[in-house]
Design a protein around this motif. Structure first.
Motif, PDB file in Angstrom:
ATOM      1  N   LYS A  29       0.780  -1.309   0.079  1.00  0.00           N
ATOM      2  CA  LYS A  29      -0.248   0.084  -0.335  1.00  0.00           C
ATOM      3  C   LYS A  29       0.780   1.287  -0.076  1.00  0.00           C
ATOM      4  CE  LYS A  29      -3.955  -0.141   1.536  1.00  0.00           C
ATOM      5  NZ  LYS A  29      -5.267   0.224   1.002  1.00  0.00           N
ATOM      6  N   LEU A  30       0.156   2.281  -0.531  1.00  0.00           N
ATOM      7  CA  LEU A  30       0.956   3.665  -0.593  1.00  0.00           C
ATOM      8  C   LEU A  30       1.124   4.203   0.878  1.00  0.00           C
ATOM      9  CD1 LEU A  30      -0.817   5.341  -3.476  1.00  0.00           C
ATOM     10  CD2 LEU A  30       1.105   3.635  -3.592  1.00  0.00           C
ATOM     11  N   TYR A  60       8.506  -3.373  -1.566  1.00  0.00           N
ATOM     12  CA  TYR A  60       8.187  -2.064  -2.198  1.00  0.00           C
ATOM     13  C   TYR A  60       7.783  -2.270  -3.255  1.00  0.00           C
ATOM     14  CZ  TYR A  60      12.310  -1.472  -5.396  1.00  0.00           C
ATOM     15  OH  TYR A  60      13.131  -1.804  -6.428  1.00  0.00           O
ATOM     16  N   ASP A  64       5.333   2.670  -7.598  1.00  0.00           N
ATOM     17  CA  ASP A  64       4.856   3.663  -6.477  1.00  0.00           C
ATOM     18  C   ASP A  64       5.816   4.127  -5.469  1.00  0.00           C
ATOM     19  OD1 ASP A  64       2.130   3.614  -7.451  1.00  0.00           O
ATOM     20  OD2 ASP A  64       1.765   1.513  -6.584  1.00  0.00           O
ATOM     21  N   ALA A  69       5.518   3.231  -1.122  1.00  0.00           N
ATOM     22  CA  ALA A  69       4.687   1.972  -1.120  1.00  0.00           C
ATOM     23  C   ALA A  69       5.839   1.028  -0.526  1.00  0.00           C
ATOM     24  CB  ALA A  69       4.533   1.712  -2.477  1.00  0.00           C
ATOM     25  N   SER A  86       6.657  -5.913  -7.229  1.00  0.00           N
ATOM     26  CA  SER A  86       6.914  -5.784  -5.928  1.00  0.00           C
ATOM     27  C   SER A  86       7.791  -6.605  -5.175  1.00  0.00           C
ATOM     28  CB  SER A  86       5.427  -5.733  -5.410  1.00  0.00           C
ATOM     29  OG  SER A  86       4.600  -4.999  -5.739  1.00  0.00           O
TER      30      SER A  86
END
Length: 166
Positions: A29-30, A60, A64, A69, A86
């Motif tokens: 998530k951010l 991460y 983002d 993130a 990610s």
């Protein structure tokens, strides 16, 4: 404190997982909101390669990065998977995972150093070698523990004061 590189404390984890049609997916998530189970509306593609992630790994979002993130994989998502967009990292014993996460969530890392990465302003993708080459200022492990403990204590006091005010 010493100026070091993230590569001194992190090792990328690339344990092959399932394809997108079978993987239990997670996402980052951010704004430092952590690693969570990914809500999927449709089945994923069987052409997409996923990698297994484990408790305590730092993750991460490549796209983002400039929006902080970052997160650590929580125990309840151990064994879940994400794509190479990610990436996840094992954290060496010479660093406290929460301290490393806090350094990633500093504007110096996600904004200043992130802006040095390749790509356009709107689609800047921070690749693993670029991230691992970024610098951080870090004390010895004992001081890292004390800093993390202090900041967690402050967070608890803030939460208690907010609860009391509510």
């Amino acid at each position: 404190w010493q100026q070091r590189k993230y590569s001194d404390y992190l090792i990328e984890s690339n344990i092959p997982g399932h394809d997108g049609s079978e993987a239990n997916k997670l996402t980052v998530k951010l704004w430092g909101k952590g690693v969570v189970e990914k809500e999927t509306v449709t089945a994923g593609s069987n052409a997409t390669k996923y990698y297994i992630r484990h408790t305590g790994q730092l993750m991460y979002g490549k796209l983002d990065f400039l929006h902080a993130a970052f997160g650590l994989v929580p125990p309840e998502l151990d064994g879940y998977e994400s794509t190479a967009d990610s990436p996840a990292f094992d954290i060496l014993p010479s660093a406290d995972p929460n301290f490393i996460l806090m350094t990633c969530l500093s504007k110096h890392t996600y904004l200043y150093q992130g802006n040095l990465a390749d790509g356009s302003r709107k689609a800047k993708r921070v690749h693993v070698p670029t991230f691992l080459d970024m610098s951080l200022n870090i004390p010895n492990i004992e001081e890292q523990y004390r800093i993390v403990l202090f900041l967690h204590t402050i967070d608890k006091l803030i939460a208690a004061a907010k609860k009391k005010a509510d």
